[in-house]
Design an enzyme around this catalytic site. Sequence first.
Site, PDB file in Angstrom:
ATOM      1  N   CYS A   2       0.848  -1.184   0.000  1.00 29.58           N
ATOM      2  CA  CYS A   2       0.000   0.000   0.000  1.00 29.58           C
ATOM      3  C   CYS A   2       0.886   1.238   0.000  1.00 29.58           C
ATOM      4  CB  CYS A   2      -0.878   0.002   1.237  1.00 29.58           C
ATOM      5  SG  CYS A   2      -1.763  -1.542   1.460  1.00 29.58           S
ATOM      6  N   ARG A  34       1.258   1.819  -6.004  1.00 28.98           N
ATOM      7  CA  ARG A  34       1.523   0.911  -4.885  1.00 28.98           C
ATOM      8  C   ARG A  34       0.271   0.142  -4.479  1.00 28.98           C
ATOM      9  NH1 ARG A  34       6.503   1.489  -2.033  1.00 28.98           N
ATOM     10  NH2 ARG A  34       5.563   0.161  -0.481  1.00 28.98           N
ATOM     11  N   TRP A  87      -3.869  -1.887  -1.418  1.00 31.67           N
ATOM     12  CA  TRP A  87      -3.955  -3.145  -2.187  1.00 31.67           C
ATOM     13  C   TRP A  87      -4.365  -4.198  -1.170  1.00 31.67           C
ATOM     14  CZ3 TRP A  87      -1.507  -7.973  -2.264  1.00 31.67           C
ATOM     15  CH2 TRP A  87      -1.696  -8.726  -3.427  1.00 31.67           C
ATOM     16  N   ASN A 113       0.999   0.121   6.070  1.00 30.64           N
ATOM     17  CA  ASN A 113       1.431  -0.692   4.942  1.00 30.64           C
ATOM     18  C   ASN A 113       2.163  -1.901   5.520  1.00 30.64           C
ATOM     19  OD1 ASN A 113       2.415  -1.677   2.504  1.00 30.64           O
ATOM     20  ND2 ASN A 113       4.147  -0.259   2.480  1.00 30.64           N
ATOM     21  N   GLY A 114       1.795  -3.102   5.091  1.00 29.41           N
ATOM     22  CA  GLY A 114       2.426  -4.307   5.631  1.00 29.41           C
ATOM     23  C   GLY A 114       1.361  -5.285   6.100  1.00 29.41           C
ATOM     24  N   GLU A 498       9.438 -14.782 -19.762  1.00 28.64           N
ATOM     25  CA  GLU A 498       9.084 -13.377 -19.549  1.00 28.64           C
ATOM     26  C   GLU A 498       7.998 -12.942 -20.544  1.00 28.64           C
ATOM     27  OE1 GLU A 498       9.527 -11.395 -17.233  1.00 28.64           O
ATOM     28  OE2 GLU A 498       9.221  -9.391 -18.038  1.00 28.64           O
ATOM     29  N   LYS A 502       4.397 -11.509 -19.363  1.00 26.31           N
ATOM     30  CA  LYS A 502       3.897 -10.204 -19.792  1.00 26.31           C
ATOM     31  C   LYS A 502       2.520 -10.350 -20.435  1.00 26.31           C
ATOM     32  CE  LYS A 502       6.813  -7.253 -18.444  1.00 26.31           C
ATOM     33  NZ  LYS A 502       6.877  -8.065 -17.225  1.00 26.31           N
ATOM     34  N   GLU A 505      -0.172 -11.283 -17.719  1.00 27.61           N
ATOM     35  CA  GLU A 505      -0.502 -10.258 -16.726  1.00 27.61           C
ATOM     36  C   GLU A 505      -1.174  -9.033 -17.347  1.00 27.61           C
ATOM     37  OE1 GLU A 505       2.812  -8.603 -14.525  1.00 27.61           O
ATOM     38  OE2 GLU A 505       4.061  -8.545 -16.302  1.00 27.61           O
ATOM     39  N   HIS A 521       7.776 -33.686 -23.503  1.00 26.32           N
ATOM     40  CA  HIS A 521       7.616 -34.448 -22.255  1.00 26.32           C
ATOM     41  C   HIS A 521       6.277 -34.153 -21.577  1.00 26.32           C
ATOM     42  CE1 HIS A 521      11.665 -35.911 -22.668  1.00 26.32           C
ATOM     43  NE2 HIS A 521      12.050 -34.667 -22.934  1.00 26.32           N
ATOM     44  N   LYS A 620       2.505  -2.964  -7.682  1.00 27.20           N
ATOM     45  CA  LYS A 620       3.883  -2.719  -8.119  1.00 27.20           C
ATOM     46  C   LYS A 620       4.890  -3.245  -7.111  1.00 27.20           C
ATOM     47  CE  LYS A 620       6.923  -1.036 -10.917  1.00 27.20           C
ATOM     48  NZ  LYS A 620       7.139  -1.827 -12.140  1.00 27.20           N
TER      49      LYS A 620
HETATM   50  C1  F6R Z   1       6.015  -8.500 -13.700  1.00 31.92           C
HETATM   51  C2  F6R Z   1       6.483  -7.878 -12.470  1.00 31.92           C
HETATM   52  C3  F6R Z   1       6.656  -8.732 -11.265  1.00 31.92           C
HETATM   53  C4  F6R Z   1       7.918  -8.316 -10.493  1.00 31.92           C
HETATM   54  C5  F6R Z   1       7.991  -9.077  -9.165  1.00 31.92           C
HETATM   55  C6  F6R Z   1       9.266  -8.750  -8.392  1.00 31.92           C
HETATM   56  O1  F6R Z   1       5.883  -7.568 -14.731  1.00 31.92           O
HETATM   57  O2  F6R Z   1       6.709  -6.698 -12.420  1.00 31.92           O
HETATM   58  O3  F6R Z   1       6.691 -10.080 -11.597  1.00 31.92           O
HETATM   59  O4  F6R Z   1       9.038  -8.573 -11.285  1.00 31.92           O
HETATM   60  O5  F6R Z   1       6.882  -8.753  -8.383  1.00 31.92           O
HETATM   61  O6  F6R Z   1       9.338  -7.401  -8.069  1.00 31.92           O
HETATM   62  P1  F6R Z   1      10.699  -6.745  -7.627  1.00 31.92           P
HETATM   63  O7  F6R Z   1      11.616  -6.750  -8.782  1.00 31.92           O
HETATM   64  O8  F6R Z   1      10.347  -5.354  -7.173  1.00 31.92           O
HETATM   65  O9  F6R Z   1      11.252  -7.572  -6.501  1.00 31.92           O
END
Ligand code: F6R
Length: 625
Positions: A2, A34, A87, A113-114, A498, A502, A505, A521, A620
């Site tokens: 948050c 956030r 969040w 936050n937490g 990756e 992408k 998500e 497999h 994020k």
């Molecule tokens: C995907 C994405 C997440 C972060 C993951 C780790 O687009 O952004 O998978 O890579 O949550 O976040 P960090 O790098 O901040 O530890």
Amino acid sequence: MCGIIGIITSERDQTGSDRVLDTVVEGLERLEYRGYDSAGVAVIDPERKTGLWRARAANGTRSLEDLVKQMEDAPRGSPAGIGHTRWATHGRPDEHNAHPHVDCTGRLALVHNGIIENHVELADELIAGGHRLVSETDTEVLAHLIEAAIVANPEARLEDAVRVALARVEGAFALAVIHAAWPDEIVAARRVSPLLMGVSDDHAFLASDVPAILGLTRDFFILEDDRVAVLTPGSLRVTDLDGNEVEPPRLHVDWDLDAARRDGYDDYMSKEMAEQPEAIANTLRDRVLPDGTLVLDEVHITDAEFQAINKVFIVACGSSYHAGLMAKYAIEHWARIPVEIDIASEFRYRNPVLDAQTLVIGVSQSGETVDTFQAIREAAAQGAKVLVISNVVDSSMARESDAVLYTRAGPELGVAATKTHIAQITALEILALYLAQARHQLTPADARALLAHMDVLPEKVARVLERSHAVHEVAERFRDSSAFIFLGRHVGYPVALEGALKLKELSYLRAEGFPAGELKHGPIALVEPGTVVIGVATRTPVWDKMMSNIAEVKSRGASIVLVANDGDEETARHADAVLWVPETEHLFAPIVDVVALQQFAYSMARIHGLDVDRPRNLAKVVTVE
Ligand code: F6R
């Protein structure tokens, strides 16, 4: 996960608006990345019976702003206020669970936050003691614990009551509290979750993150773990949990606030993808001397210690994990050290074998991801050397490591990692070359040749970005497909992972990434006419094996999209559509190849009318397990 903000001032606004309230709401808007499922604000309001005014709204800060504008009883000239953008972790994302939470008297408001891990037992105890808890959140117990401490000791100051309450809680927190009986102070505290503070002549402010208060200051104080801060207009005092005064570390930030805004792009994601050449160049900058020697100023592990390292562990989550996986190939190839890689949440609980000759690399753009943070703490506790790759200067992880390599991508506000991911791969490749050099595995001439390849990476990524229209056309062709399989081999494998992450998500489509050789497999059973297979088929030593795997899925009716090197018609012949990228040294290829897949996912999400900056259910910074 948050965002929190707080401001206190000695200036009373006579204009009819409320400076504190407006500043908190504006700050929350800049913190939305956030968490954005609800938002709320509380300010001291001497005109009201409780001495506090509060507004909360589901659906984020814009709804909160509208609500505040409509509320006729919104205060004028409040001295202090706190705000929160949420969040959800405990309790639904609705107004009822939105912060700030209040105590039974309605005179204390708190943002957090937490996660309070022992909140269930604390809530039972508080309810048995006559407290009325009205939300489903873990946070609310904090407000009532502080209230109970005030009742138990009427002589106590607010900060003393906060300390008593914190002694009871287990978990992670960054919190800020205001109380009508102490209208001229905000009390803040932190364990694990980040909190920054700033002071100017008549004000003091706090936030979980820089952009929220960057317009108010460039010089920050960091609240460290298990510290309590008292903010009053123009000053702040920090103490430990026993009340002993301590000096907080400082941080100067050069970021322009505009750097955290969209700059005329449709969304943060396209702006941040466009910034990738710069992110690579900045990450490389000053790290290479004219004679080709690599210099890592922020790394405080000696060459002798690097030479003694006999094992590397990489721990990370999500896209950062994929960057780590790409680095595994580079470190093993150039430095000849065995590399293990773990999803951070698994590493923590599997009792890994580490010692002083193990280098544990934590990769996290935010430097706050709780699983990665706790994984490096576990590594340090077992005596390993810890190196962190982070995009956030002085992040929690950076502060707890033996060495840091910053990625210098600038703030990333789109939830999906793009430029920070590219910068992570760059930093990890630099690290691989550094390790190789420290361990005398690479001749100066070879190192110089590799560095020359790195120097042109920004230009090559820029060339991929220029082709966004062509990528968009490919996405249009497959807009109605519902199943995507991403394949790669060697460094193409993490690129495939990756690309799949992408796409899922951002577009909410079924997308899975596999090592191409593993397909037969089991996963090949998923392939049928209509399945779209996206293969990373740039020229590497395993290109021919990759093409055999592509032939296997093609013969089962899949549509084939290939990432291929410019002019490689031989590869293109096997594809229904091609995402063209410039060729590069194959261990650097992920930096170039992954950009085409980011763009594909971006286009697909836009075609489906989705919000690329705020994909559903994601945040994020993930500060919960
Ligand atoms: C995907 C994405 C997440 C972060 C993951 C780790 O687009 O952004 O998978 O890579 O949550 O976040 P960090 O790098 O901040 O530890």
